[in-house]
Write a protein that holds these residues in place. Structure first.
Motif, PDB file in Angstrom:
ATOM      1  N   UNK A 254      20.913 -14.731  33.538  1.00 26.59           N
ATOM      2  CA  UNK A 254      21.391 -13.710  34.472  1.00 26.59           C
ATOM      3  C   UNK A 254      21.596 -14.396  35.817  1.00 26.59           C
ATOM      4  N   UNK A 255      22.844 -14.460  36.273  1.00 28.94           N
ATOM      5  CA  UNK A 255      23.172 -15.103  37.547  1.00 28.94           C
ATOM      6  C   UNK A 255      23.284 -14.055  38.644  1.00 28.94           C
ATOM      7  N   UNK A 256      22.810 -14.408  39.831  1.00 31.65           N
ATOM      8  CA  UNK A 256      22.801 -13.466  40.959  1.00 31.65           C
ATOM      9  C   UNK A 256      24.194 -12.968  41.298  1.00 31.65           C
ATOM     10  N   UNK A 257      25.215 -13.804  41.145  1.00 28.23           N
ATOM     11  CA  UNK A 257      26.593 -13.355  41.366  1.00 28.23           C
ATOM     12  C   UNK A 257      27.526 -14.117  40.433  1.00 28.23           C
ATOM     13  N   UNK A 286      32.087  -8.781  39.687  1.00 26.22           N
ATOM     14  CA  UNK A 286      33.460  -8.704  39.186  1.00 26.22           C
ATOM     15  C   UNK A 286      34.412  -9.385  40.154  1.00 26.22           C
ATOM     16  N   UNK A 287      34.070 -10.606  40.487  1.00 28.88           N
ATOM     17  CA  UNK A 287      34.927 -11.507  41.257  1.00 28.88           C
ATOM     18  C   UNK A 287      36.282 -11.616  40.535  1.00 28.88           C
ATOM     19  N   UNK A 288      37.388 -11.820  41.262  1.00 31.48           N
ATOM     20  CA  UNK A 288      38.687 -11.949  40.596  1.00 31.48           C
ATOM     21  C   UNK A 288      38.712 -13.008  39.492  1.00 31.48           C
ATOM     22  N   UNK A 295      34.413 -13.619  31.950  1.00 34.12           N
ATOM     23  CA  UNK A 295      32.990 -13.562  32.266  1.00 34.12           C
ATOM     24  C   UNK A 295      32.467 -12.132  32.170  1.00 34.12           C
ATOM     25  N   UNK A 296      31.418 -11.924  31.410  1.00 34.19           N
ATOM     26  CA  UNK A 296      30.738 -10.634  31.395  1.00 34.19           C
ATOM     27  C   UNK A 296      30.020 -10.451  32.729  1.00 34.19           C
ATOM     28  N   UNK A 297      30.129  -9.251  33.304  1.00 33.09           N
ATOM     29  CA  UNK A 297      29.570  -9.057  34.641  1.00 33.09           C
ATOM     30  C   UNK A 297      29.234  -7.588  34.870  1.00 33.09           C
ATOM     31  N   UNK A 298      28.622  -7.322  35.994  1.00 34.28           N
ATOM     32  CA  UNK A 298      28.408  -5.952  36.476  1.00 34.28           C
ATOM     33  C   UNK A 298      29.273  -5.798  37.715  1.00 34.28           C
ATOM     34  N   UNK A 299      30.239  -4.885  37.640  1.00 38.26           N
ATOM     35  CA  UNK A 299      31.199  -4.728  38.731  1.00 38.26           C
ATOM     36  C   UNK A 299      30.629  -3.834  39.822  1.00 38.26           C
ATOM     37  N   UNK A 300      30.869  -4.243  41.069  1.00 38.42           N
ATOM     38  CA  UNK A 300      30.547  -3.384  42.206  1.00 38.42           C
ATOM     39  C   UNK A 300      31.801  -3.246  43.068  1.00 38.42           C
ATOM     40  N   UNK A 301      31.998  -2.079  43.698  1.00 39.34           N
ATOM     41  CA  UNK A 301      33.206  -1.839  44.502  1.00 39.34           C
ATOM     42  C   UNK A 301      33.055  -2.429  45.904  1.00 39.34           C
ATOM     43  N   UNK A 328      27.096   3.524  46.131  1.00 40.78           N
ATOM     44  CA  UNK A 328      28.249   3.527  45.250  1.00 40.78           C
ATOM     45  C   UNK A 328      27.843   2.999  43.878  1.00 40.78           C
ATOM     46  N   UNK A 329      28.509   3.450  42.815  1.00 37.13           N
ATOM     47  CA  UNK A 329      28.101   3.065  41.458  1.00 37.13           C
ATOM     48  C   UNK A 329      28.540   1.655  41.075  1.00 37.13           C
ATOM     49  N   UNK A 330      27.811   1.075  40.141  1.00 35.73           N
ATOM     50  CA  UNK A 330      28.185  -0.190  39.509  1.00 35.73           C
ATOM     51  C   UNK A 330      28.397   0.079  38.016  1.00 35.73           C
ATOM     52  N   UNK A 331      29.063  -0.862  37.335  1.00 39.48           N
ATOM     53  CA  UNK A 331      29.311  -0.654  35.909  1.00 39.48           C
ATOM     54  C   UNK A 331      29.332  -1.992  35.173  1.00 39.48           C
ATOM     55  N   UNK A 332      28.838  -1.976  33.949  1.00 32.40           N
ATOM     56  CA  UNK A 332      28.838  -3.159  33.094  1.00 32.40           C
ATOM     57  C   UNK A 332      30.251  -3.404  32.579  1.00 32.40           C
ATOM     58  N   UNK A 333      30.723  -4.638  32.694  1.00 33.07           N
ATOM     59  CA  UNK A 333      32.043  -5.031  32.185  1.00 33.07           C
ATOM     60  C   UNK A 333      31.835  -6.067  31.091  1.00 33.07           C
ATOM     61  N   UNK A 334      32.064  -5.669  29.853  1.00 33.71           N
ATOM     62  CA  UNK A 334      31.822  -6.557  28.708  1.00 33.71           C
ATOM     63  C   UNK A 334      33.014  -7.488  28.498  1.00 33.71           C
ATOM     64  N   UNK A 335      32.725  -8.779  28.527  1.00 31.38           N
ATOM     65  CA  UNK A 335      33.768  -9.770  28.242  1.00 31.38           C
ATOM     66  C   UNK A 335      33.202 -10.797  27.256  1.00 31.38           C
ATOM     67  N   UNK A 336      33.600 -12.038  27.399  1.00 29.71           N
ATOM     68  CA  UNK A 336      33.314 -12.981  26.322  1.00 29.71           C
ATOM     69  C   UNK A 336      32.198 -13.974  26.541  1.00 29.71           C
ATOM     70  N   UNK A 337      31.322 -13.793  27.529  1.00 27.81           N
ATOM     71  CA  UNK A 337      30.268 -14.795  27.762  1.00 27.81           C
ATOM     72  C   UNK A 337      28.884 -14.316  27.345  1.00 27.81           C
ATOM     73  N   UNK A 338      28.823 -13.184  26.638  1.00 34.03           N
ATOM     74  CA  UNK A 338      27.526 -12.725  26.133  1.00 34.03           C
ATOM     75  C   UNK A 338      27.651 -12.324  24.675  1.00 34.03           C
TER      76      UNK A 338
END
Length: 345
Positions: A254-257, A286-288, A295-301, A328-338
């Motif tokens: 789990x990486x801080x960012x 959710x960096x560009x 990258x699987x991540x947790x997106x923040x606005x 503000x809400x965050x959300x899990x973004x499932x991609x290919x690194x997990x």
């Protein structure tokens, strides 16, 4: 013609508020020259301007709201204190903030307050800074710094994190961390490492989430599985190398960012390991580049936090600010690194 009237006089201090006349006498100039020097006006020699500013700093002079109105009313400027303007996160915050302020014909005045020396110098000179209508802080402030900001007698709001005691716009750092950790735990990982940052600048809700999630899963947090690094890709690459050097490396990280996560992925691939088959990686933001690199991540606005901070400033300037904090809400973004951990060999 500068209006100088002689050498500097002895400091003038009293129980009453320091006035512009006090600053002028202390600097050895006329009140008109002192006003032009502090307000950035023309026809003031550089040496005189510096002497007046030094006198204002020594006396902790702050122009009264009444004097500011007589001098022309609101300044149309909003000061923004940012620790690392070159980082993507703060750049996104500033984009959202600047757009909202521009729509209200307000100018953003940026002040970098990164390292300890920069912060100390900025807050020491704060009372003599140019006048602004409000301040937005994108960095935590201690009690002394809070007192200096309070001396300006303008609205102060925060974005990107909870900065007590100001109205703020942020995400729940702990909740975002739990989304990342719960995802890894649901996949079956139990030996989960964390690459944390050494300069988060505020209590680290993401680190607390790592610990709480493991405890809730019946796994005692292992301090050897946490490394602290700089908040960028190179830091992530170094942190991942340190975790791989353990006798028993983690099966997931789990990486801080996201920037740290991408650095970690680079190290894994250079080591001949497959992501996620051999080791899973998840970040936050959710960096560009996260979408481009799968990258699987947790997106923040992030940009939205800046925009909403601009709304707080506008409300404050209208005398309508009653909101103390918004999350503000965050959300899990499932991609290919997990993926689930590899079966033991």
């Amino acid at each position: 013609m500068t209006g100088d009237t002689g050498g500097a006089q002895a400091p003038l201090r009293s129980a009453s508020r320091v006035t512009l006349d006090d600053v002028a006498r202390h600097a050895g100039v006329s009140a008109a020259t002192a006003s032009r020097a502090l307000g950035g006006g023309p026809h003031v020699a550089a040496a005189t301007r510096e002497r007046v500013r030094a006198a204002a700093e020594e006396l902790d002079y702050v122009a009264s709201p009444e004097a500011a109105r007589l001098a022309g009313g609101p300044t149309g400027r909003v000061a923004v204190l940012v620790p690392h303007p070159s980082r993507w996160f703060f750049g996104e915050l500033l984009e959202g903030l600047e757009g909202e302020l521009r729509a209200a014909d307000l100018d953003l005045v940026l002040f970098r307050v990164g390292g300890p020396e920069e912060r100390a110098a900025f807050f020491a000179r704060l009372p003599a800074r140019r006048k602004v209508d409000a301040v937005v802080v994108l960095t935590p402030v201690d009690e002394t710094e809070h007192a200096r900001l309070a001396s300006l007698d303008v609205a102060v709001v925060a974005a990107g994190g909870r900065v007590a005691p100001y109205p703020s716009i942020a995400v729940d750092e702990h909740a975002a961390g739990r989304q990342a950790m719960d995802h890894l735990l649901h996949l079956g990982h139990r030996r989960i490492g964390m690459i944390d940052v050494e300069d988060a600048g505020r209590p680290d809700g993401r680190r607390a989430a790592w610990e709480a999630a493991l405890r809730d899963a019946g796994v005692g947090p292992d301090g050897d599985l946490v490394v602290t690094v700089s908040a960028d890709g190179e830091g992530g690459a170094d942190g991942m190398a340190r975790l791989l050097g353990l006798r028993s490396p983690p099966t997931a990280v789990f990486a801080h960012n996201d920037e740290i996560a991408l650095g970690a992925v680079r190290t894994l691939r250079r080591a001949g390991l497959r992501v996620p088959e051999d080791l899973s990686v998840i970040g936050i933001d959710d960096h560009p580049l996260a979408a481009l690199t799968d990258l699987t991540t947790v997106a923040q606005p992030v940009r939205e936090q800046g925009r909403r901070a601009g709304e707080l400033v506008r409300a404050a300037l209208r005398g309508e600010l009653d909101q103390q904090a918004a999350t503000l809400p965050t959300r899990l973004v499932l991609r290919g690194t997990t993926s689930p951990p590899a079966a033991p060999r």
